[in-house]
Design an enzyme around this catalytic site. Structure first.
Site, PDB file in Angstrom:
ATOM      1  N   ASP A  24       0.813  -1.212   0.000  1.00  0.00           N
ATOM      2  CA  ASP A  24       0.000   0.000   0.000  1.00  0.00           C
ATOM      3  C   ASP A  24       0.852   1.270   0.000  1.00  0.00           C
ATOM      4  OD1 ASP A  24      -2.344  -1.411  -0.059  1.00  0.00           O
ATOM      5  OD2 ASP A  24      -2.978  -0.945   1.975  1.00  0.00           O
ATOM      6  N   GLY A  25       1.983   1.238   0.714  1.00  0.00           N
ATOM      7  CA  GLY A  25       2.843   2.416   0.788  1.00  0.00           C
ATOM      8  C   GLY A  25       3.414   2.794  -0.574  1.00  0.00           C
ATOM      9  N   ASN A  81      -5.785   8.470   0.718  1.00  0.00           N
ATOM     10  CA  ASN A  81      -6.453   7.737   1.801  1.00  0.00           C
ATOM     11  C   ASN A  81      -7.146   8.669   2.782  1.00  0.00           C
ATOM     12  OD1 ASN A  81      -6.172   5.058   1.204  1.00  0.00           O
ATOM     13  ND2 ASN A  81      -4.431   4.680   2.547  1.00  0.00           N
ATOM     14  N   THR A  87     -11.248   1.899   4.366  1.00  0.00           N
ATOM     15  CA  THR A  87     -10.887   0.626   5.009  1.00  0.00           C
ATOM     16  C   THR A  87      -9.541   0.709   5.727  1.00  0.00           C
ATOM     17  OG1 THR A  87     -10.054  -0.071   2.851  1.00  0.00           O
ATOM     18  CG2 THR A  87     -12.210  -0.908   3.514  1.00  0.00           C
ATOM     19  N   TYR A 139      -7.209   3.808   8.030  1.00  0.00           N
ATOM     20  CA  TYR A 139      -7.213   4.423   9.361  1.00  0.00           C
ATOM     21  C   TYR A 139      -8.639   4.756   9.800  1.00  0.00           C
ATOM     22  CZ  TYR A 139      -5.143   7.242  13.177  1.00  0.00           C
ATOM     23  OH  TYR A 139      -4.768   7.749  14.395  1.00  0.00           O
ATOM     24  N   SER A 155     -10.125   1.789  11.412  1.00  0.00           N
ATOM     25  CA  SER A 155      -9.575   1.585  12.756  1.00  0.00           C
ATOM     26  C   SER A 155     -10.244   2.512  13.763  1.00  0.00           C
ATOM     27  CB  SER A 155      -8.076   1.885  12.773  1.00  0.00           C
ATOM     28  OG  SER A 155      -7.396   1.050  11.874  1.00  0.00           O
TER      29      SER A 155
END
Lengths: 269, 269, 269, 269
Positions: free
Chosen positions: C58-59, C128, C169, C171, C174
Site C-alpha cells: 500500500d505504501g 487515503n 478501510t 485508518y 480503525s
C-alpha cells in the site's frame, strides 16, 4: 457420596446417546449415574452432592446450571457443539474429567444474578445476563438506571442489560461491552443500541444493587435468553448478585484468550 | 503530627494565591503548612504523615499523587478548574475539607500501576493509564498482549493501554473502554484505534501481570500523559498493580454518575 | 504512445527484481519501459500517457499514485505483499494486466483530497486520508469542524480525519468509521478517540469544503501517513476533493467484500 | 392548482386544533384546504399537485411522507414536538411556510427505499430504514448480506438494517452507523449488536441492490418502525432505492449540525 446426573435436551440425540455410552463405561468402573432430560415436565431433584454433567451447547449448560445452582451442586460443562465460551470439557475427555471431578473439589465459582421485579414474588436467576428490552419490534424503551440508589444514565435504547463476567463474551460483547475475566467480582451495565447517548459499559462491584426502571412503553424482562416477564411503564427491576455462585468444575482450563481469538476469526464467515 | 503541603504548578497563579490565602486562614487557627511548586527543580520531601493538598486540575493532581504515593501520604484533591473526574473537593470547601481530613482517616484507595520496561532499572508509576503507542505520526505499532503469561490478542493500532479504574473515564473512555467504579480491584486493557481487530476492552483482576510486547516499529511508553521511554521492536513492558494504592481523602463524595452525565452533556459544545 | 514506468522502493529487492524481469519479458514482445525508484532524489517525470505500474504494498502504491495523479497518468496496482485493499493485481498477472491496460481504458476513478493549510502556498495531496492530530504523545488536541462554513462538531481527541472512500478501510476503519464503496462521491469525517463526544463518522458530499480548525495545543497535519506540517492553535486546514481523480486501472476486480472478510479473519492472529 | 392537506393523528389534539386554526387563517386569505386524520380507516387521496402538511412529530411525518410519496406530492414537515431531525418547519412559521411552498418549488429530494420480500407481491416503502431482525426476544438472527449479488458479510445479530441518509440519524445512529448528509445518493448497511463480527457500517451507492437473507430462526421485517412481515429461514429481502424520492419542502434549512449538537447534549438527561 456424589450422585452423577447427565443433563441433555431430548432433541439432541447425540447428547443423549453419549450420556448412555458414558453411563455404560462408568458402570464398568462401578459408578452409577442418571440421565435428566431438560425438557421433561418433571423437575429433577439435585442435591448439593450431585455432580451435574451438562451435555450440549451453551443453552444446555445455562439450563443445567440453573438447576445445579438451585441445589448448590457442581456442574461439569461438556462441549458437544461449536465453540462455547462457557464449556471447558471436550467430549473426548468426559470420563477422565468426571473421574477428576469426583476426586477433586477444584471449582471455578461463577457470579450469578438474582433478579426481582417489583410486585412479583419469585426471584429470577441468570448466569449470563438480564435484559430489560423493548416489547415491540421497531420501538425503543426508555430505561433509567440506578447503582446503589444513585442515579446513573438514562437510555432510549433497544434495551439495557446487566451482564456477569461469564456473560461478558455473550450478548454484552455484541452490544459493545468489555470482556471480563470469569472470576472477577463485578457486574457490567451495558446499553443496547442507545440513541444519542454514550454507549460505554459501566463496571460495578458485585455487591452493588442495580435498578432498571422502565420509563415508558411496554418492555420485556429477559434472562439468559428467556423472556421472564412483561413490564410496564414505571416497573422496576432490581439486579443483585445471587447469594451463591454457580460452581463449575475447573479441572480443565477455560482458555478465554484462545477462545476469544478463535471466535473472532470465525465470526467473519 | 500531620504536615500540610499545598501542591500547585507555578504558572497557575490562582492556585498559588489560593494556597497562600488558605495558609493565612489556617495560621489563624494555629495550623501550619508549606507550599510545594510542582515544577520546581527540587523534589519535595513528603512523609507518610503528610497531607498533600492538590490545587489545580487533573494534571496537578496526577503529579501530586505520584509524590504522595511515593511517600505513602494522603492527598486531598481540590478542583480549581473545569470538571475533573479525579477531584472531589470544590475550592469553596478547602478549609473545612482540610479540617475534616485532619480529624478523619476516611480515604478512598485508588489502584495505581507499577510499570517496568525490560532492561530499565526504575519502575514507572501511573494512576490513570500506561500506553504503548506508535512513536511516529501516521504509523501504527503492532503489540502482542499477555495476561499472566497467557497470550491474549495482538493489535495493529495507534497504541494499547492498561487503565486503572481511576483512569477509566479518561483516555480509556475516549478509546471506547468501559467506565469502572473507582474502588474496583481491576485493570482494563484497551486498544486505541486497532485495525481489523475487535476493539473491546478486557477487564482483568488487579493481581494480574500484563505484558505489552512491541512487535515492530519504534514505540513510546506513555504514563499518565508523560512520555517515559522509547521502545524498539521486541521491547516488553510489564504492568502490575503498584504495591501501595494512592490514598485520596474521601470526606467528600466523588459523584461519578453525575460527573459522567455532566461531561457527556458538555462534550458536544 | 503509452510509456510504461515501474515504481518501487529501492529497499524492496523483490519488487526491483520483478520490475527487471517483467521488463525483459516485455522487451521480447517489443515493448519498452523504465524503472523509477520512489526513494530517488530525482523526481521522475510522468505524462498523461504514462502507465504507472506500482510494485509493492500500500505504501508504494500511495506514493506512486501521488506522482501519477500529478501527471494525470493511469496507475496499475500490483500487490507484492500482504493483502492490500488498494491493490487489485496479483503479482502473477502483471504481464497480462499490463497488456490489458495498454489496450483498454477501463479505469476506476478514485476521489483524492486536496488539502491547504492557512498561510501555506502549496496544496497537499491525499488518496487515503488527511489527519489533524496531536503533536505530542499523551496529549489531546481540540479541533472544530466546519462543512461548507456550517459549524459541525468539536472534538477533544487524538485527532480528526477526513477520509476518502479508498481510505475508508484504512485508518478510518480503525477509528470506527464506515466502509465506503470505492467509487462513491463522498468524504468521511471521523474523529480518533474523541473524549466525551459521540464518535460517529459524518459522511458528506464530495463537493463539500471541510475545515478543521485547531483550537489549542500544537498539532500535526498528516496525509496518507506522512507528516506534512506542524500546526498551531488557530491554524485551519481546508480539505476539498482534488480536481482530478486518481485513475486506477480496473481490468481486474477490487473485491472489496472478500478482502474485508479476509482482513477481518486475519486481524485476530 | 395546489391542493392543501393537513395530516395529523387524531389523538394529537394540539395538531388537529392547529390544523383548524391554520385553515381558518388561510380561508381569510382565500385559500382552502382539508384535514386528513392519519389513523382514519379511509385512505386519503392525494395527487401530485397536493401539498401535504405534516403536523406532529417524526411518526406523523413518516406516515404522511409515505402517502405523499405514493402520490408524488410534496410534503411540508412541521415540527410540533421535541426536536425532530426530519422536521424543518417550526410551528410558529406554518402559514408563511405554506405561502412560500405554494409559490416556490424548492424541494429537498429524500432517497426512499423500495423493499420486496421473496414471494410477497407488494412493495414496502421506507424513508428511514428497513430492518431484518430477530422475531423472538433473547434470540439472535443470522443474516447474509449481498450487494449487487456480491456476497458481503454475514451477521449473527439482533438485526441488520439498510438506512437512508434521512434515517442515518435515527436507528442507524443508535446502532453505531454514520451520520449521512440528507441529500447524498447512498444507502447504509448497518448491523445491530453483531456477535464476534466487526460492527462497522457499509456505505453503498443508491443504485445498488442489497439483499438480506435470513439464514436461520424466524425473523421480522420492520420498515420505519412498523412490522411488515414475518420471515423464515431462507427468506430473502431485497432493498433498492424507490424510483421516486420523497419531496420535502425546503424553504427552510434542515440544520443537521445544530440538531446533532442539541440531540447529543440532550441525550444524557
Amino acid at each position: 457420596m456424589t450422585t452423577l446426573i447427565f443433563c441433555a435436551f431430548s432433541n439432541r440425540r447425540d447428547a443423549v446417546e453419549l450420556a448412555h455410552e458414558v453411563l455404560r463405561d462408568l458402570a464398568q468402573r462401578g459408578r452409577e449415574g442418571k440421565i435428566c432430560l431438560l425438557d421433561d415436565a418433571e423437575e429433577p431433584s439435585f442435591g448439593a452432592d450431585t455432580l451435574v454433567v451438562s451435555l450440549g451447547g451453551d443453552g444446555t449448560f445455562l439450563k443445567a446450571a440453573r438447576l445445579a445452582h438451585a441445589a448448590g451442586a457442581r456442574i461439569l460443562a461438556v462441549n458437544l457443539g461449536r465453540l462455547g465460551f462457557l464449556l471447558n470439557v471436550p467430549s473426548t475427555q468426559i470420563v477422565t474429567s468426571i473421574e477428576d471431578a469426583l476426586t477433586s473439589t477444584h471449582v471455578s465459582d461463577r457470579l450469578a444474578l438474582a433478579v426481582t421485579v417489583k410486585g412479583v414474588e419469585h426471584e429470577v436467576f441468570a448466569l449470563n445476563e438480564v435484559v430489560v428490552e423493548r416489547a415491540q419490534a421497531g420501538h425503543i424503551v426508555r430505561v433509567k438506571t440506578f447503582v446503589n440508589d444513585e442515579e446513573y444514565l438514562s437510555y432510549a435504547a433497544d434495551g439495557v442489560m446487566v451482564a456477569t463476567p461469564t456473560g461478558s463474551t455473550g450478548y454484552n460483547f455484541s452490544a459493545g461491552g468489555p470482556v471480563v475475566e470469569p472470576a472477577l467480582h463485578v457486574m457490567v451495565l451495558t446499553p443496547i443500541a442507545p440513541h444519542f447517548t454514550i454507549d460505554r459499559s459501566i463496571v460495578v462491584d458485585h455487591s452493588a444493587t442495580i435498578q432498571l426502571i422502565v420509563v415508558d412503553k411496554p418492555a420485556l424482562l429477559v434472562a439468559d435468553g428467556h423472556t421472564i416477564a412483561a413490564l410496564n411503564a414505571g416497573d422496576g427491576v432490581t439486579v443483585r448478585k445471587s447469594a451463591a455462585p454457580v460452581r463449575v468444575v475447573a479441572t480443565q482450563s477455560f482458555d478465554v484468550a484462545s477462545r476469544l481469538r478463535q471466535s473472532l476469526r470465525e465470526g467473519h464467515a
